[in-house]
Design a protein around this motif. Structure first.
Motif, short mmCIF file in Angstrom:
data_model
loop_
_atom_site.label_atom_id
_atom_site.label_comp_id
_atom_site.label_asym_id
_atom_site.label_seq_id
_atom_site.Cartn_x
_atom_site.Cartn_y
_atom_site.Cartn_z
N VAL A 1 0.84 -1.20 0.00
CA VAL A 1 0.00 0.00 0.00
C VAL A 1 0.87 1.25 0.00
O VAL A 1 0.57 2.24 -0.69
CB VAL A 1 -0.96 -0.01 1.20
N MET A 2 1.96 1.23 0.74
CA MET A 2 2.87 2.38 0.77
C MET A 2 3.40 2.69 -0.63
O MET A 2 3.49 3.86 -1.03
CB MET A 2 4.03 2.11 1.72
N MET A 3 3.75 1.65 -1.38
CA MET A 3 4.27 1.87 -2.73
C MET A 3 3.18 2.41 -3.66
O MET A 3 3.44 3.28 -4.50
CB MET A 3 4.88 0.59 -3.28
N VAL A 4 1.96 1.92 -3.50
CA VAL A 4 0.84 2.46 -4.26
C VAL A 4 0.67 3.95 -3.96
O VAL A 4 0.49 4.78 -4.86
CB VAL A 4 -0.46 1.68 -3.95
N CYS A 5 0.74 4.29 -2.68
CA CYS A 5 0.57 5.70 -2.29
C CYS A 5 1.65 6.57 -2.92
O CYS A 5 1.38 7.69 -3.38
CB CYS A 5 0.61 5.83 -0.77
N ALA A 6 2.89 6.07 -2.93
CA ALA A 6 3.97 6.83 -3.54
C ALA A 6 3.71 7.07 -5.02
O ALA A 6 3.94 8.16 -5.55
CB ALA A 6 5.30 6.11 -3.34
#
Length: 466
Positions: A332-337
């Motif tokens: 999810v963190m990578m999606v947010c980035a």
């Protein structure tokens, strides 16, 4: 049989693959822009089909388009909407900034399908891509219209429902964990007590606010540029065309769309698109905070916080046996980035509304639709593979809370800030509880400590002991 056919456009002859539904202008663009391999997403192609279908109906009803040709175009456009010919939309995102090449890709595919519906030969232009399929339109109003329709359909049908499911799961955890007393933390340091349910309730509020912002963004996207044609003046279209076509788009999609109040703004500026991207960016910030908190709360199992346990869904290391990592949080963190980067792409793109036309629309459309798509997938994956299986370690929460020196805050009104600070510092230095230190210093009796150090009361508004 030849593997190619010869077609002509205003620049001359072009060799087009014999089996291709597209024509000369698409072929030129295919050769001119071999850049990334990135293609327009399904939602955008669907939106183009809806526009061409609605335009054909409006032009037919206004007496501008031959009824037989109109019916053939409507049927062909429906095939585009339904995804039957997605393989014919072959152009790179990085192309002419108006998206003219992709508009012509749609016009040529629909024209050839309609031509064959009428018994004509592919490439013969029995149904003409410009004169018939593109009647009353320009790439300059079609592409921004498709941008809004596609993004709004994706928001309403995909992302907002995924967020509603995530919200329900967070609310359920907030209720389930309402009895779990634990240390609060500010600046990553121990702070006054909270309930684990309150923390999850805060996450739920972030998502609830995100849904509200996206609904506001969806309304911003309901205003369509269709009818402005080349520069916003509406040249070469019937005065009633946009209202009729947009009404049909509303009926087919089940979403209410409106003609732009000012066509010059709708084609030259992309402010509404930036606003919608901003709502997605804010959602990405919210999700980043939520999943970061959750992976830190689960850190351990022996040298971290370990106040919650995440489902073990896969081995975490190729070298360390038994290690399990917060992989869904990281995904999810990578999606947010990525979404944050897409927001910047849209922001920069929207700055290039030079005079009467924005010239970075294709990459903006791709960035917007990718953000919506990956946020949808991330929310559902995180919810089903992580969030719903989270458990609280009540014993660990109680253990950490008992050693939390910030509990001394509850004694401010009894022994004063300075004495309470001394208690807190001593408790931290000697690794003792606040209760132990207060008793050793002879400041309060056991009965008074029970009265003032009710931890549950500390998690609600009010003055402890009063």
């Amino acid at each position: 049989m030849s593997s190619h056919r010869i077609e002509k456009d205003s620049l001359g002859e072009v060799q087009v693959p014999a089996e291709a539904l597209y024509g000369a202008q698409t072929q030129r663009a295919l050769e001119n822009f071999p850049i990334s391999g990135l293609r327009f997403p399904r939602r955008f192609i669907e939106a183009l089909g809806l526009i061409k279908q609605a335009a054909a109906v409006a032009n037919r009803d206004l007496g501008l388009l031959d009824p037989e040709k109109a019916e053939a175009i409507i049927a062909a456009a429906r095939q585009v909407v339904d995804g039957e010919v997605d393989d014919q939309f072959v152009l790179d995102i990085f192309q002419t900034g108006s998206g003219t090449s992709t508009n012509m890709n749609a016009n040529e595919v629909i024209a050839n399908l309609a031509t064959e519906h009428l018994g004509g030969r592919r490439g013969s232009k029995l149904v003409h891509p410009n004169d018939d399929v593109n009647m009353s339109q320009s790439s300059n109003d079609v592409i921004p219209t498709a941008m809004h329709i596609a993004a709004r359909m994706a928001l309403e049908a995909e992302l907002i429902p995924a967020l509603q499911r995530l919200l329900a799961a967070l609310e359920a955890k907030a209720e389930a964990f309402d009895d779990v007393l634990k240390s609060g933390r500010t600046h990553l340091m121990d702070a006054t007590p909270v309930r684990l349910g309150q923390e999850f309730g805060g996450y739920a509020a972030q998502i609830r606010n995100g849904i509200r912002r996206l609904r506001e963004a969806s309304y911003e996207l309901s205003w369509l540029a269709l009818g402005g044609t080349a520069t916003g003046t509406g040249i070469n279209r019937h005065p009633e065309f946009p209202a009729r076509a947009i009404q049909l788009i509303s009926e087919v999609t089940g979403l209410e769309f409106f003609e732009a109040e000012n066509h010059f703004e709708a084609q030259a500026a992309k402010d509404g698109y930036v606003m919608a991207a901003g709502a997605l960016n804010t959602l990405a910030v919210s999700l980043m905070k939520i999943v970061n908190d959750i992976r830190h709360l689960a850190s351990g199992p022996t040298s971290g916080l370990a106040e919650i346990r995440l489902p073990a869904i896969q081995p975490g290391s190729s070298i360390m046996p038994g290690k399990v990592n917060p992989v869904l949080c990281e995904a999810v963190m990578m999606v947010c980035a990525r979404v944050m980067g897409n927001h910047l792409t849209i922001t920069v793109g929207a700055q290039h509304g030079n005079f009467e036309l924005n010239t970075m629309m294709p990459v903006m459309a791709h960035a917007m639709l990718e953000s919506i798509h990956i946020l949808t997938g991330a929310c559902d994956a995180f919810r089903t593979r992580c969030l719903e299986g989270i458990e609280a370690d009540r014993e660990r929460c109680r253990e950490l809370l008992e050693r939390n020196p910030a509990i001394a805050t509850a004694l401010n009104t009894v022994i004063g800030y300075d004495k309470a600070a001394q208690v807190a510092k001593t408790a931290a230095a000697q690794r003792k509880s606040v209760r132990e230190v207060v008793k050793e210093m002879g400041l309060l009796t056991d009965e008074e400590l029970d009265h003032y150090l009710n931890v549950r009361d500390m998690t609600e508004p009010g003055i402890p002991g009063h």
